[in-house]
Design a protein around this motif. Sequence first.
Motif, short mmCIF file in Angstrom:
data_model
loop_
_atom_site.label_atom_id
_atom_site.label_comp_id
_atom_site.label_asym_id
_atom_site.label_seq_id
_atom_site.Cartn_x
_atom_site.Cartn_y
_atom_site.Cartn_z
N ARG A 316 2.61 -17.48 6.76
CA ARG A 316 3.62 -17.91 7.70
C ARG A 316 4.27 -19.22 7.25
N ILE A 320 8.18 -19.87 6.59
CA ILE A 320 8.98 -20.90 7.29
C ILE A 320 9.73 -21.74 6.27
N ALA A 323 12.53 -19.83 4.94
CA ALA A 323 13.57 -19.60 5.94
C ALA A 323 14.45 -20.83 6.11
N LEU A 410 9.74 -12.09 4.59
CA LEU A 410 10.00 -13.28 5.41
C LEU A 410 9.99 -12.98 6.90
N ILE A 411 10.38 -11.79 7.25
CA ILE A 411 10.65 -11.54 8.67
C ILE A 411 9.36 -11.42 9.49
N PRO A 413 6.14 -12.46 9.12
CA PRO A 413 5.36 -13.65 9.47
C PRO A 413 6.10 -14.61 10.40
N LEU A 414 7.44 -14.60 10.34
CA LEU A 414 8.18 -15.50 11.22
C LEU A 414 8.17 -15.00 12.65
N LYS A 415 8.00 -13.70 12.79
CA LYS A 415 7.98 -13.12 14.13
C LYS A 415 6.60 -13.23 14.78
N SER A 416 5.57 -13.23 13.95
CA SER A 416 4.23 -13.16 14.53
C SER A 416 3.38 -14.29 13.99
#
Lengths: 812, 248
Positions: A316, A320, A323, A410-411, A413-416
């Motif tokens: 994560r 981040i 991102a 990327l998506i 781990p950024l969501k959860s």
Amino acid sequence: MWDSWWQDIRQAARLVRNNPGFSAVLIGCLALGIGPTTTAFSLINASLLHAVDVDSPETLVTILTNRVGAERPSEGISYPNYVDLRDRSTTLDVAVAADAKLSIRSEGTSELAEGAMVSPNFFDVLGRKALLGDVFHAGDNDTPGSQPVVVLGYAYWQDKFQGSPDVLGKTMRMNGHDFKVVGVMPQSFTGQMAVVQPILWASTTMLDEIRPDIPSQRVQRNHSWMDPFARIRPGASIEQANKDLADISRQLAAEFPQSNEFMSFSAAPFTGIPVSIAEGVGQLVALAGVVVLLLLLLSCSSTAALQLARATVRRREIAIRMAIGASRWRIVRQLLVESVFVAILAGGLALLLTLWAFELYKVLLPDGPRGIVLGSSLDYRVLAFTLLASVVAGILFGLAPAWQMSRPDLIAPLKSQEPGGDFGSARVRNVLVAAQFALAVVLMISAGLFVRGLRRAQTLDPGFETERMVIFDTDLTIYGYSMQRTNQFVDDFLKRIGELPGVESVSVSRFPPLSRSSSNTGMTPIGEDLTAGASVMVGLNWAAPGYFDTVGIPFVAGRDFNTKDSRLSKRVVIINESLARRFGGAKEALGKMASGGPGESVEIVGVVKDSKYWSFGEEDVDFVYLAIAQTPTRELAFCIRTNGDADAMLTPIASAIRSFNNDLALSPLRTIQEHTRQSLAPARMSAILFAVMGGLALLLAVIGVYGVVSYSVTRRQLEIGVRMALGGQPRDLIALLVRRGLRLVAIGAAAGICAAFGVTRFLAPLLNGGSPTDWQVFLFVPLVLVAVAWLAIYLPARKATRVDPMVVLRYE
Amino acid sequence: MKQSTPQPTRAPQSDLQSRPAQVIRLEKVSKVFAVEDVETRALVDVDLTINRGEFVAVSGPSGCGKTTLLSILGLLDSPTAGNYTLDGDVVTTLSQPERARLRNKKIGFIFQNFNLIGDLTVEQNVDLPLTYQSMRKADRTRRVQEALERVEMSHRARHYPSQLSGGQQQRAAVARVLAVSPHILLADEPTGNLDSKNAESIMRLLSTLHQGGATICMVTHDPRYINYARRIVDLLDGRVVDDRSNAG
């Protein structure tokens, strides 16, 4: 720019601080890899790379002798050739040094020691002054016998004279002559050669007193026994010196064609390491380098696998960072800085290990009057090497994880927030785990082969009795004995010792069994039609009547030497079975003639069983025994067979020797067990070193696989919880996890076995005759590894299945 | 803790004039996820334009493609088909490093779960995107202070995320966005993990930023907060089914 680097370093420090347990494992693993590497370098640095304590070493040269047909130049030079170089050179101040075997008599007892005999200008050419007193100089008085003085080495001065300044002016009796102590050299001074400090230096003006065995050595031009070196005179260059030497070589070749026609001299930069041992040292360094490199790779691979396993936790964070705009290179850089930071901490720990190992090494060095002068265990070179090794290790173990971790999805781990996913790193991690085991198998198989080789040597029948025997060897040359006096001595000694209660028999040879000294010669079988066959190289020893019986080497055919074999009778030899086969067999060899040199023919009168002559690892050797009465020698090895325990006979035999001749040094008196144990010392040391390396390899591989499995099961706790909630049995889950882990281990072990088949061939000469493909080792080692790996996988797997599935599912 | 609404800060006029009016333009954008033999069409022929200074809420039921849309807008993902123009530049086929650079300079993210880095203090978290711009330390420090002041988190600058409430963490996340002055602020369910009081506070903060000239695209399915936006786009099964103004 530096600011962002500094930020990465701070981030690395933060990670270590916030994850002390994991960091400690990483640092420990790496230190186990970097430590042996820096230790090996530190020892090489201290013994080979540190400057020899001489003035301006850059203007010193080693003088090499180039012989036509020789593979490489050598260092030996004869005394007359040295004198001519010294007197004729316009560019060089030439000096020489040679080992000198000494019998030093003090306080009623004698001891044997190795000193150095050096030209009178030795200290002037090296540019070193005495710590105490003075040295001898060229021109003091160079006539033979004019300098009965010695300069002591620092270690010997400390050992024998407790560092007392009163030593100056004292008289030492050496090789039957009195020498006055005129000086003591500084602690760091070893002469022209690195590391080993002679106990003392005597002048070549005393050649005839110290080496009376070769009266012709002052004039014999083809007897090269001294090591020459020189200082380039001010204003001259090494090129000019070489031209100068070439001119002198031509002059000498013209003047003395018999000895110098195919010989020339040249100058090479001075290193302090004789060319005669440089190749062997190079091979040793290469072997050590390969072993420690393998260990370093193994530790890097273990830590890389741990890092990859931990990557799931940092998924994560990396997402981040990316991102908010960090490029992949920036992430890779940060991760590499973290790895290198950890590796540098490991390097610090490795440095402590190195210092400890260095001290241990010094403790393990054999005791003796000759000082071992090592450079510092810690200098700028060692520090720089450790830093370099750490950075390389950091990059090695950090690169694969950094590459993998910097390309996450990327998506997700950024969501959860929950750890999950794998960055697709499982394959790389699996490869690393397999690679660890492959490397561990190679190192452990090597260790196993060394241990088996040692074991084989310990249980091998060397072809002679290894119990109830005492050995005493001496060189009567250094006691100033003439040949006639030697013969008398031998007769009296054999009689006196033979009469001792508890002594079964006693005999003499030139070399004892498993001797470090050796002699070889070419031997040409002569056919019945008196035509010469192909010459074979044979090993040589000299033996007296009764030697074979005393030592326990059985006869296959023919007879022993006897009192009729004298200088006046036909020359006879006894050969071993291997050589007899060249004559068609043992019985067939009897009575055959062979030529041992121009005009020298010998008759074979006996054939004995093969035995080990120099080492346990040697192949079958063609060997010849000469009758000691026909070829007298003052180098003697007495073999005394006892009725009972040899140890118990040491004291009575020592007393008998002392009462017989108080001049004789007793230090070489030992049992055959002790003698063979000393012969096995290098093999034992190799086995211990490789066993330690193999153990470290096993430890690193196990840490790696344990860490990976632990992280894997942590990551898969949800899966485990679901399986258990659905009715899965813990043992099934354990079996599943163990199966997956062991598959990798098996692949690694198989690769390691294949690699070991290739690598261990190169170890063959060091295995004491053991096979480099010993199937028992190749079978046993992988089994041990798999068993230990099973444990390392089973424990975290079992722990994972003990969780309450509801807790896991609720948490997730 | 009492939290007041910050005063709106407008972007400099000259800067605004130099930028195109359309910050985002999607033309026939589709996204298909293929897993083995199964294809999932997350977005289908989406046309969407977001102008400078707009506050757009993207709404729809779970699985309608909101997050996929936001990921494509934020250059975290690429469309399977169609064109994406950001600030007048086509960004559909950019390389990873170029996408990272644009994310850093032009796009600010606010996530449902805040996504602060736990090992870094609030101050360091806000500073992080600036360090990726290789900005001088003095400039970074000034920007970090300004951003924290705007979200009234200066007093928590040295705290770690774990020492903060959810609302404070989200404020810190907003400060991280503000520090880089992005061209567009993408918020993915910014109130999803907050209680109603903190959620209101965050929404007021976003509203204030919008009044200050910020362009915002927010994904939410909470009807209470949709009304903060001036424009609402409804998604269903990956298609835009409604695009309407919201008087508020």
